[in-house]
Every structure is written in structure tokens, then in C-alpha cells.
Design a protein around this motif. Structure first.
Motif, PDB file in Angstrom:
ATOM      1  N   ARG A 362      16.614  -1.145   3.162  1.00  0.00           N
ATOM      2  CA  ARG A 362      15.699  -2.246   2.849  1.00  0.00           C
ATOM      3  C   ARG A 362      14.263  -1.787   2.830  1.00  0.00           C
ATOM      4  NH1 ARG A 362      18.030  -7.440   5.768  1.00  0.00           N
ATOM      5  NH2 ARG A 362      15.881  -8.152   5.512  1.00  0.00           N
ATOM      6  N   LEU A 363      13.989  -0.669   3.516  1.00  0.00           N
ATOM      7  CA  LEU A 363      12.632  -0.133   3.464  1.00  0.00           C
ATOM      8  C   LEU A 363      12.507   0.899   2.354  1.00  0.00           C
ATOM      9  CD1 LEU A 363      11.947   0.423   7.263  1.00  0.00           C
ATOM     10  CD2 LEU A 363      11.675  -1.639   5.919  1.00  0.00           C
ATOM     11  N   TYR A 377       8.847   3.203  16.554  1.00  0.00           N
ATOM     12  CA  TYR A 377       8.063   1.960  16.622  1.00  0.00           C
ATOM     13  C   TYR A 377       8.942   0.782  16.988  1.00  0.00           C
ATOM     14  CZ  TYR A 377       4.457   4.783  14.489  1.00  0.00           C
ATOM     15  OH  TYR A 377       3.538   5.759  14.252  1.00  0.00           O
ATOM     16  N   MET A 381       8.447  -1.987  19.949  1.00  0.00           N
ATOM     17  CA  MET A 381       8.453  -3.436  19.724  1.00  0.00           C
ATOM     18  C   MET A 381       9.520  -4.092  20.594  1.00  0.00           C
ATOM     19  SD  MET A 381       8.035  -3.957  15.629  1.00  0.00           S
ATOM     20  CE  MET A 381       7.463  -2.593  14.663  1.00  0.00           C
ATOM     21  N   ILE A 393      13.135  -9.978  14.383  1.00  0.00           N
ATOM     22  CA  ILE A 393      13.660  -8.799  13.676  1.00  0.00           C
ATOM     23  C   ILE A 393      15.182  -8.764  13.778  1.00  0.00           C
ATOM     24  CG2 ILE A 393      13.734  -6.281  13.706  1.00  0.00           C
ATOM     25  CD1 ILE A 393      10.767  -6.331  14.403  1.00  0.00           C
ATOM     26  N   GLY A 396      16.335 -11.143  11.300  1.00  0.00           N
ATOM     27  CA  GLY A 396      15.950 -10.712   9.965  1.00  0.00           C
ATOM     28  C   GLY A 396      16.845  -9.602   9.421  1.00  0.00           C
ATOM     29  N   TYR A 397      17.319  -8.735  10.302  1.00  0.00           N
ATOM     30  CA  TYR A 397      18.153  -7.620   9.848  1.00  0.00           C
ATOM     31  C   TYR A 397      19.578  -7.764  10.335  1.00  0.00           C
ATOM     32  CZ  TYR A 397      13.884  -5.602   8.174  1.00  0.00           C
ATOM     33  OH  TYR A 397      12.727  -5.394   7.491  1.00  0.00           O
ATOM     34  N   PRO A 473       3.704 -14.157   1.773  1.00  0.00           N
ATOM     35  CA  PRO A 473       2.594 -13.227   1.883  1.00  0.00           C
ATOM     36  C   PRO A 473       1.793 -13.073   0.596  1.00  0.00           C
ATOM     37  CG  PRO A 473       4.682 -12.049   1.754  1.00  0.00           C
ATOM     38  CD  PRO A 473       4.996 -13.509   1.818  1.00  0.00           C
ATOM     39  N   ARG A 474       2.414 -13.398  -0.544  1.00  0.00           N
ATOM     40  CA  ARG A 474       1.691 -13.115  -1.775  1.00  0.00           C
ATOM     41  C   ARG A 474       0.915 -14.348  -2.230  1.00  0.00           C
ATOM     42  NH1 ARG A 474       2.389  -9.531  -4.050  1.00  0.00           N
ATOM     43  NH2 ARG A 474       3.311  -7.933  -2.806  1.00  0.00           N
ATOM     44  N   LYS A 483      10.327 -15.974  -3.030  1.00  0.00           N
ATOM     45  CA  LYS A 483      10.748 -14.859  -2.181  1.00  0.00           C
ATOM     46  C   LYS A 483      12.254 -14.879  -1.948  1.00  0.00           C
ATOM     47  CE  LYS A 483       9.536 -11.811   1.126  1.00  0.00           C
ATOM     48  NZ  LYS A 483       8.441 -10.905   1.230  1.00  0.00           N
TER      49      LYS A 483
ATOM     50  N   LEU B   7      10.403  -9.680   9.449  1.00  0.00           N
ATOM     51  CA  LEU B   7      10.850  -8.489   8.739  1.00  0.00           C
ATOM     52  C   LEU B   7       9.892  -7.376   9.092  1.00  0.00           C
ATOM     53  CD1 LEU B   7      11.683  -9.944   5.238  1.00  0.00           C
ATOM     54  CD2 LEU B   7      13.246  -9.361   7.096  1.00  0.00           C
ATOM     55  N   LEU B   8      10.333  -6.154   8.906  1.00  0.00           N
ATOM     56  CA  LEU B   8       9.393  -5.061   9.061  1.00  0.00           C
ATOM     57  C   LEU B   8       8.378  -5.204   7.941  1.00  0.00           C
ATOM     58  CD1 LEU B   8      11.775  -2.189  10.094  1.00  0.00           C
ATOM     59  CD2 LEU B   8      10.210  -3.504  11.496  1.00  0.00           C
ATOM     60  N   THR B  10       6.643  -3.207   6.407  1.00  0.00           N
ATOM     61  CA  THR B  10       6.737  -2.259   5.291  1.00  0.00           C
ATOM     62  C   THR B  10       7.674  -2.798   4.223  1.00  0.00           C
ATOM     63  OG1 THR B  10       8.331  -1.056   6.643  1.00  0.00           O
ATOM     64  CG2 THR B  10       6.153  -0.098   6.434  1.00  0.00           C
ATOM     65  N   GLU B  11       8.639  -3.618   4.614  1.00  0.00           N
ATOM     66  CA  GLU B  11       9.504  -4.251   3.617  1.00  0.00           C
ATOM     67  C   GLU B  11       8.831  -5.484   3.034  1.00  0.00           C
ATOM     68  OE1 GLU B  11      13.337  -5.597   4.969  1.00  0.00           O
ATOM     69  OE2 GLU B  11      13.810  -6.503   3.042  1.00  0.00           O
ATOM     70  N   LYS B  12       8.280  -6.310   3.951  1.00  0.00           N
ATOM     71  CA  LYS B  12       7.748  -7.606   3.545  1.00  0.00           C
ATOM     72  C   LYS B  12       6.570  -7.464   2.578  1.00  0.00           C
ATOM     73  CE  LYS B  12       6.246 -11.825   5.894  1.00  0.00           C
ATOM     74  NZ  LYS B  12       6.051 -12.413   7.243  1.00  0.00           N
ATOM     75  N   TYR B  13       5.742  -6.429   2.782  1.00  0.00           N
ATOM     76  CA  TYR B  13       4.513  -6.297   1.983  1.00  0.00           C
ATOM     77  C   TYR B  13       4.606  -5.175   0.966  1.00  0.00           C
ATOM     78  CZ  TYR B  13       2.557  -9.655   5.132  1.00  0.00           C
ATOM     79  OH  TYR B  13       2.321 -10.799   5.834  1.00  0.00           O
ATOM     80  N   ARG B  14       5.820  -4.836   0.606  1.00  0.00           N
ATOM     81  CA  ARG B  14       5.959  -3.796  -0.388  1.00  0.00           C
ATOM     82  C   ARG B  14       5.559  -4.372  -1.755  1.00  0.00           C
ATOM     83  NH1 ARG B  14      11.464  -0.428  -0.653  1.00  0.00           N
ATOM     84  NH2 ARG B  14      10.967   0.842  -2.453  1.00  0.00           N
ATOM     85  N   ARG B 200       3.027   3.878   5.136  1.00  0.00           N
ATOM     86  CA  ARG B 200       4.170   3.375   5.903  1.00  0.00           C
ATOM     87  C   ARG B 200       3.890   3.478   7.396  1.00  0.00           C
ATOM     88  NH1 ARG B 200       8.375   5.788   3.458  1.00  0.00           N
ATOM     89  NH2 ARG B 200       8.063   7.734   4.563  1.00  0.00           N
ATOM     90  N   LYS B 201       3.368   4.642   7.774  1.00  0.00           N
ATOM     91  CA  LYS B 201       3.075   4.860   9.184  1.00  0.00           C
ATOM     92  C   LYS B 201       2.008   3.865   9.639  1.00  0.00           C
ATOM     93  CE  LYS B 201       2.293   8.896  12.106  1.00  0.00           C
ATOM     94  NZ  LYS B 201       1.833  10.294  12.083  1.00  0.00           N
ATOM     95  N   ASN B 204       3.528   0.381  10.020  1.00  0.00           N
ATOM     96  CA  ASN B 204       4.374   0.350  11.213  1.00  0.00           C
ATOM     97  C   ASN B 204       3.545   0.277  12.481  1.00  0.00           C
ATOM     98  OD1 ASN B 204       6.957   0.363  10.131  1.00  0.00           O
ATOM     99  ND2 ASN B 204       6.940   2.575   9.832  1.00  0.00           N
TER     100      ASN B 204
END
Lengths: 498, 327
Positions: A362-363, A377, A381, A393, A396-397, A473-474, A483, B7-8, B10-14, B200-201, B204
Motif C-alpha cells: 500500500r505504500l 517508526y 508509534m 492504524i 486502517g490496515y 486531504p486533497r 477517496k 493511514l500511514l 506516506t500512503e494517504k498523501y501520495r 518518505r523518511k 514517517n
């Protein structure tokens, strides 16, 4: 995590009646001890308890000492037992007139391990002491019929310990499982008992290795993890011969003659160098030899099996000759923790991989990048950050409880509880918004939302919409699909590529 | 307190489309031309981690095919695939699937392509030729020099550079405002400094610091410190003090609690080795690095990591005592 006392110590019998089976042996040993306690001297002043390993010989002696409040003087196999040691330690204790009412019970474990070479004159000295001893002396042995013990046999009371019945051993393991709250399957326990041929110590060790590592004892686990340990005597001899060897060839022969495979030997040495070598320099040299042995094993496995002969050189003489400055410490040998550790490690790595395979795609990164760059990280968290965000999270995942335990460690329960609550809350909210949609019938977003949810047919995403849709967010959101639909497609794609 | 799915970031704001990409202007413009022409060659995206290589590939596909772009794009990661054979199977399968009505080709994104062996790359080159009629490859790599020449010559080359301070800080600010995070301005700059242009770093770090509370320079440094398990440093210090047992205990702890492999531990030690926090004579550092490299090599060769690392710690205990005796 439960306390780190090995189970073999934790569940050691404290009282005579806790020792399973061995009724005959118990009664003749107790009669003999009670004669001493009445202030009389029995005909034979020493008793030799003999029988296969792990049937309760040492445990009986310790339980008696505990129950009758005797002082127990124990000299075990890894101690020096040369004539002078026997005279100095056993001799003094045997002839001591008690100052108090408390009697001393002298225990020499594993006398068949007193070697003719390393412990010169030890047995002769013992023979001299026994006829005049004022305190009971107890010896144990696996094989009393060996030549070395022949002279001893006439002057001791021989008490035989029988191999334990499988039923008793299984029952004992079952009690331990209940106490440890371990899910166990009776057939698996029977398998352990059978493989270890009535050796309780080995059974409990195996039970611990499987149970601590996996949290359950089932047939499939047991079948892969447990193998017969009928060679424990052999191992013990090998370790002793190497650690106490004076010449390299003695150590080499000990390793070559061992029936254990080289990897088992390596594991045993790896966990016992520390118990035997006190000097850091000795310890380093020994480990360096073991590390090289392990290297040669990997080279041999790559196809060049001739290289195995160097493995024996390094495990045997390598470890033996490492001892240059120090004495050998008098510690007992330790069952390699590697086996328990490996089981745990496999679990932890499995969880790490499953988290990675859920989140990394997903990333848009590889699982290895995820492990190196993102996982640290996540740990922070989950272990130190805001619990409700961590819970967010989790939802979410779609992380499982075990995965949360892995990420959050000591905080796992808090996070799991918060995630439960969040799921509950989201479910409630989505029900409410569904009702509103139905009532209004016209709400455009409501329709979209309904369609998305239908297409996905998956609870999480419509929940996601219900909660997070508001915080899009957008800014340029209106010209893009919502979304939720976007994520819906991404989700679909994920399923197809995995 | 917020109670929402998280969400992480990095995913949400890609970024979704090319025009959402805030940096790498030149690259974006060239890519937009491909979209306009509805055609493109094979592409090679090279640059350090976190500079937007995969993001750009996704955005390009997004703009070519629209929202449904995922059905026309196969995403592979060289580090996660089992071998060239599985890659070949997947590519074959994918090439057979239907193409988009407007665009004559489909995209195969192969990430971390520089992790492939030269042999595997040769096989890859053949795949690229075999399916060139209806597929285009986008290869992403950190080190383009590790990509074999025949592949390089078949690809249009794009070099991604580390993001500028302005870009990173602006993006962080945008995210922080959107997430209603309280922050100090200079904390965002600190994040940039530490992340060295790796978006990304940086993101995060922002999210992690935010989960601890207000984002300040201190909290950012705290995150940096925590992200490096301090057990490793402690383990080294204990071994050097001569406390071998304590060090070995810690070794097992990091391996079990964090699931680190022997190789992971070696890499972490290596990262600590030359840090100023670890007080050591410089020449000893070099000796340790040398020995550590040997251990690393042995573990890679397949020997037992627990034994190798135990030997390493036992050696440190000896070296530490010698140094202690001298000073």
C-alpha cells in the motif's frame, strides 16, 4: 512472558510423594535413610541409585533432603572428582560429627562419569571412605555394571529405578500444561514420552521448548520439533571430555565418537562455554573456534563434505585448547536455549513478515524497504505514541491481534482494546449514516457511498468512508472521484496481484 | 481525542496524478509529454530512496489510463520476487491481458531493479524485447550503475534528485495542517535536515513525532533516537566493559523482541560503530569493523548467526579489557 525459570527446575518434585512411580525404590531408600535418622548405622553406609536418565534418582534424594530437613552436599558430574577432591570434600563431610541435629546427606551424582583419567583415584578414595562414614552417602549411576564400578558394588546398597510408565509421564506433562495454561493434545504428549523413552527430564525440556515457543503443544509441532534424546548420556560425556581434556587428541576423539550430529554438538557447546570457562580470553578463543566450526559447516553444506573433518577439529581440540589461563568452572551443563529461541524467533519473524506484506504494497515499497525504513517508526508509534492513533492504524490496515502484539509489545492490550472500541464506533456510525441515506433517498454522496460499499462488499472500507471521508486531504477533491472509490479500486488491484 | 482510521501518511498523501507532484519539475514535464503523445519508450528511473520514483510511475500510469489505471499496470519488486522465473511468469500472464482502449501498451513497474543479479538482468532484457509490442517497462533503481548496459541503452533515463528543503518543508506543512498537528516551524526544518531529502523518511518522521504530541525539534530528535534501537549500543558497551553475559542477553533480546536476523544485527552494529555516542579509540573502531565484516561474511555464507555474534561479543570483551588496561 512467564518467568524464565526452566520448567525442569520449576516443576522439580519438592516432596517424596510428588515423585512419580518408583514405589519400590522409594520405600527401600526411605527405610535406609530412616535408619540413619534414628541414630543407627545401616549395614551399607552408602546407597547407589541406578537406572536410566531422568527417572527421578537425583530428584528423590533432593526431595528427601527437603522433607527431612537434611543438609545436602552435592558433588555433580562437572566437578573435579580426583582423589584429593573426594578426600577434601566427601571425606570431611562423611566423618563429621554433627554439631546440630541436622544430618548431612552426601550426594555424588553420576559416579559412572568419574573417569579413570581425569579423576585419578577418585573411586578408590570413595571406597576407603564408605566403610567408616558417619553420614549417609548416596551415589547415582546410569550403568552400575560397568567395570569401573565393580569394586564399589559390594559396599553399597543397590537401589534400582525402573523406566517410568508412559501413562505417568503423560499425566505429569498434562499437569504442567494445565498449570502453564497451555493448550495440549494428549496424543502429542504421548509422542514426547515415547520419543524420550520415559526420561522425564527430557520430556519436560521438550514440552517447554514447544510450549514456550508456540503456546500450544500439538501433534504437528511435536513431530517436527521433538526427536529422541536417548543419547543424553553420550552428550554429557562428550562435553565433559572436551572441557576437561588435557590433550587435543582426547577432545578430538570425544567429538568423533559422539553419536550426536555436529549441529547439535555446536548448539550444546555454544551454550556451555560460558558455564565452563571463566576467563574472557579462554571464552573468546573457544567461541572463535565454534564460530569457525560453524563456518566450515556452511562450506561443507555448499557441497564440499570433506570440510566436515575440520568442524570436528574446531569443536573438539579448538574448544579444549582454548583454555589457557583459567580453570574449568563447576557449573552444571545447560540445555541449549537455541531451540526455544528459534521457535520464538520463527514466530516473531513470521509476524514481522505478515505486517510487511500487508502494509508495504500500500505504500508502494518492497517488504525489505518497509522493514528497514518504516517498521522502526511503527514501533515507536505503537509503543510510545498516542494509543488512539495506533488503534486507527490497526483498523486502517486490518492488523490482527498477534501483529499488534508484535508491534506494541507491552502496550499491546491497550492498543487492542482501543482498536476494538474504534471498530465498534465506526460500525455504529456507518449504520447511522446508512439510515440517514435511506431516509433522505436523494443525497448524492450517500448514493456514491452506498454503491462503493456494495461494490467492495467489505466492511472496512465503508467504515473508512464513514469516519475519514470528512477529512479529505486533497483540496482539489471535487474533480476527482471520492477517496473511497479510489481506495476501492486500489484494494481490488491489491487482491489480484497478491 | 481523534477516533478515526489512521493511514500511514506516506500512503494517504501520495500524489495521484503528475500535476500533484511538487518537485522534479523537469521530469514531470517530460513524462507529461508521453501522456500527451500516448506513447513512451522503456523508462529507467534512478535516484536515492524517497525521491518519488515509484510515485512518478504511478502518477504517469494514472494520467495515461485514468482512475482504473491499476488494471493496466503490473507492479513488481525485485527484492520481493523469488527469482527471474516468477517474474517471467507474471510478465507473460500480464502481457496476455487486455489493453486499454486508448493506449496501445501496458506498463510493468519493476522496483529495486538494481538488486537483480547481472544474469537476471540479461533475462529481463530478453523479456523487454519479447513483449515490447504491447508492454513498456519502468525500472526504478537507487544505483543506475548496477543496471547492465544493454538495459540502460534501451531505456530513457530519468535522474531523480533529493528534494529541496523548500519542497519538503512545504509538503510537511501541508500535511501537518491537514492533520491538525501542532508543530514548531523549525521542527519541520530539522526533519528535512535529518531525512536528507528523502520524502518518505520525512513524512514517517512527522507522523511518528505527531503521535508523541506536539512536533518540536526535541520530539523529532527523540524519534530519531528511538528509531535506532539503543539496545544495540548498550550491547556493544556492555561487551566492551567485559560484561559478556549482559551483552549476550541483550543480543537475544533484540533478536527475539524485534525479530532481527543476525544480518540485521550486524548492520545495526555497523551503523553504531562510528557514531560519536560510542566512546572508543579510533584504531579499535577499525579493528572492530574488520572483524564485524568477517562475521557478516560468514553469516551471509550461511553459518549460524547466534554463534558468530557470540564470538564477536566475546572478542569485544577481550578487546575492551585490553583497552581498559592501557588507559
Amino acid at each position: 512472558m512467564s518467568s524464565r525459570i526452566p520448567w525442569i527446575i520449576k516443576y522439580r518434585p519438592r516432596r517424596v510423594d510428588e515423585i512419580i512411580d518408583q514405589e519400590e525404590a522409594k520405600s527401600s531408600f526411605l527405610t535406609w535413610i530412616e535408619t540413619w535418622l534414628k541414630g543407627k548405622v545401616p549395614e551399607k553406609r552408602a546407597a547407589l541409585l541406578y537406572g536410566p536418565p531422568g527417572v527421578g534418582k537425583t530428584s528423590l534424594v533432593e526431595a528427601v533432603a527437603n522433607e527431612y530437613d537434611l543438609e545436602l552436599l552435592e558433588l555433580n558430574a562437572s566437578d573435579y572428582r580426583r582423589a584429593e577432591d573426594i578426600r577434601r570434600i566427601v571425606g570431611v563431610a562423611a566423618f563429621r560429627r554433627p554439631l546440630t541435629k541436622r544430618m548431612t546427606l552426601i550426594l555424588l551424582d553420576e559416579v559412572d562419569g568419574i573417569s579413570a583419567r581425569g579423576d585419578i583415584g577418585g573411586l578408590d578414595e570413595l571406597m576407603r571412605i564408605i566403610p567408616d562414614a558417619r553420614n549417609p552417602i548416596v551415589l547415582t549411576a546410569n550403568d552400575p555394571w560397568s567395570d569401573a564400578l565393580r569394586p564399589l558394588r559390594n559396599s553399597v546398597l543397590m537401589i534400582q529405578f525402573k523406566e517410568l510408565s508412559q501413562g505417568e509421564v503423560v499425566a505429569l506433562m498434562q499437569r504442567i500444561c494445565e498449570h502453564e495454561k497451555l493448550e495440549c493434545d494428549r496424543e502429542a504428549l504421548r509422542y514426547i514420552a515415547e520419543k524420550n523413552m520415559g526420561d522425564v527430564r527430557a520430556c519436560v525440556n521438550d514440552l517447554e521448548a514447544v510450549g514456550e515457543g508456540y503456546g500450544r503443544v500439538s501433534m504437528d509441532l511435536v513431530r517436527t520439533l521433538v526427536r529422541g534424546r536417548d543419547k543424553s548420556m553420550d552428550l554429557w560425556r562428550t562435553l565433559n571430555s572436551v572441557f576437561y581434556a588435557k590433550e587435543g587428541w582426547q577432545a578430538k576423539r570425544a567429538v568423533q565418537n559422539s553419536e550426536e550430529d555436529y549441529e547439535t554438538l555446536l548448539a550444546w557447546f555454544n551454550d556451555n562455554v560460558q558455564n565452563k570457562y571463566g576467563s574472557p580470553d579462554d571464552a573468546f578463543r573457544a567461541w572463535d573456534a565454534l564460530a569457525r566450526a560453524s563456518l566450515f559447516i556452511s562450506r561443507a553444506k555448499a557441497g564440499n563434505w570433506d570440510l566436515l573433518s575440520y568442524v570436528f577439529d574446531l569443536i573438539g581440540p579448538g574448544v579444549a585448547m582454548a583454555r589457557q589461563s583459567g580453570e574449568v568452572l563447576r557449573n552444571r551443563y545447560q540445555y541449549p536455549s537455541k531451540i526455544i529461541m528459534m521457535a520464538k524467533l520463527k514466530d516473531v519473524r513470521g509476524l514481522r513478515d505478515s505486517v510487511a506484506s500487508k502494509v508495504a504494497p500500500r505504500l508502494g515499497i518492497s517488504t525489505s524497504t518497509f522493514k528497514a525504513d518504516v517498521l522502526p517508526y511503527l514501533w515507536i508509534m505503537f509503543r510510545q505514541g498516542d494509543v488512539s492513533r495506533a488503534a486507527g492504524i490497526v483498523v486502517g490496515y486490518n492488523l490482527t491481534e498477534d501483529e499488534v502484539r508484535y508491534l506494541a509489545g507491552p502496550r499491546a492490550n491497550d492498543v487492542i482494546r482501543a482498536a476494538e472500541k474504534l471498530r465498534e464506533e465506526l460500525r455504529r456510525r456507518s449504520r447511522e449514516s446508512a439510515e440517514i441515506t435511506k431516509a433522505e433517498g436523494t443525497g448524492k454522496t450517500g448514493e456514491d457511498q452506498g454503491r462503493t460499499a456494495q461494490r467492495r462488499g467489505q466492511a472496512t472500507l465503508d467504515l473508512w468512508w464513514g469516519s475519514a471521508g470528512a477529512q479529505q486531504p486533497r483540496q482539489e477533491g471535487e474533480e476527482r472521484p471520492t477517496k473511497a472509490t479510489r481506495r476501492g479500486r486500489r484494494g481490488g488491484h491489491r487482491e489480484s496481484t497478491m | 481525542m481523534s477516533s478515526a482510521i489512521e493511514l500511514l501518511w506516506t500512503e494517504k498523501y501520495r500524489p495521484r496524478g503528475l500535476k500533484d507532484i511538487v518537485n522534479q519539475r523537469e521530469i514531470v514535464e517530460r513524462l507529461m509529454k508521453f501522456v500527451h503523445e500516448k506513447n513512451m519508450p522503456h523508462l529507467l528511473f534512478a535516484g536515492p530512496p524517497g525521491t518519488g520514483k515509484t510515485t512518478a510511475a504511478h502518477a504517469l500510469a494514472h494520467d495515461l489510463y485514468g482512475e482504473e489505471y491499476h488494471q493496466y499496470m503490473l507492479e513488481l519488486n525485485a527484492s520481493d520476487e523469488r527469482g527471474i522465473d516468477t517474474i517471467r511468469e507474471k510478465v507473460k500472464e500480464f502481457a496476455r491481458s487486455r489493453t486499454s482502449p486508448d493506449i496501445a501498451f501496458k506498463i510493468i513497474l519493476l522496483d529495486e531493479a538494481d538488486n537483480m543479479t547481472a544474469d537476471a538482468q540479461q533475462a529481463l532484457r530478453r523479456l523487454m524485447e519479447l513483449y515490447s509490442a504491447n508492454t513498456r517497462f519502468i525500472l526504478a533503481a537507487n544505483y543506475p550503475s548496477k543496471i547492465i548496459d544493454p538495459i540502460q541503452s534501451r531505456c530513457a533515463f530519468f535522474r531523480f534528485t533529493p528534494l529541496s528543503k523548500e519542497d519538503v518543508v512545504a509538503r510537511l506543512k501541508y500535511i501537518a495542517d491537514n492533520e491538525k498537528v501542532e508543530y514548531d516551524e523549525d521542527a519541520l526544518e530539522t526533519i528535512y535536515e535529518i531525512s536528507e531529502g528523502d520524502m518518505r523518511k520525512a513524512i514517517n518522521m512527522l507522523q511518528t513525532a505527531a503521535s508523541l504530541g506536539r512536533v518540536t525539534t526535541d520530539s523529532v530528535y527523540k524519534v530519531v533516537g528511538l528509531a535506532r534501537p539503543k539496545d544495540i549500543k548498550e550491547m556493544l558497551e556492555q561487551a566492551l566493559k567485559g560484561d559478556f553475559s549482559g551483552a549476550r542477553e541483550l543480543l537475544r533480546k533484540v533478536m527475539i523482541e524485534y525479530g532481527l536476523s543476525g544480518e540485521d544485527v550486524v548492520k545495526q552494529i555497523h551503523r553504531e560503530l562510528f557514531s560519536a555516542d560510542l566512546k572508543l579509540p579510533e584504531d579499535l573502531r577499525v579493528m572492530i569493523a574488520d572483524y564485524l565484516g568477517e562475521i557478516h561474511y560468514r553469516i551471509v555464507e550461511g553459518s549460524d548467526d547466534d554463534i558468530q555474534l557470540s564470538a564477536f561479543l566475546a572478542w569485544l570483551a577481550v578487546m575492551g579489557r585490553r583497552v581498559g588496561a592501557q588507559s
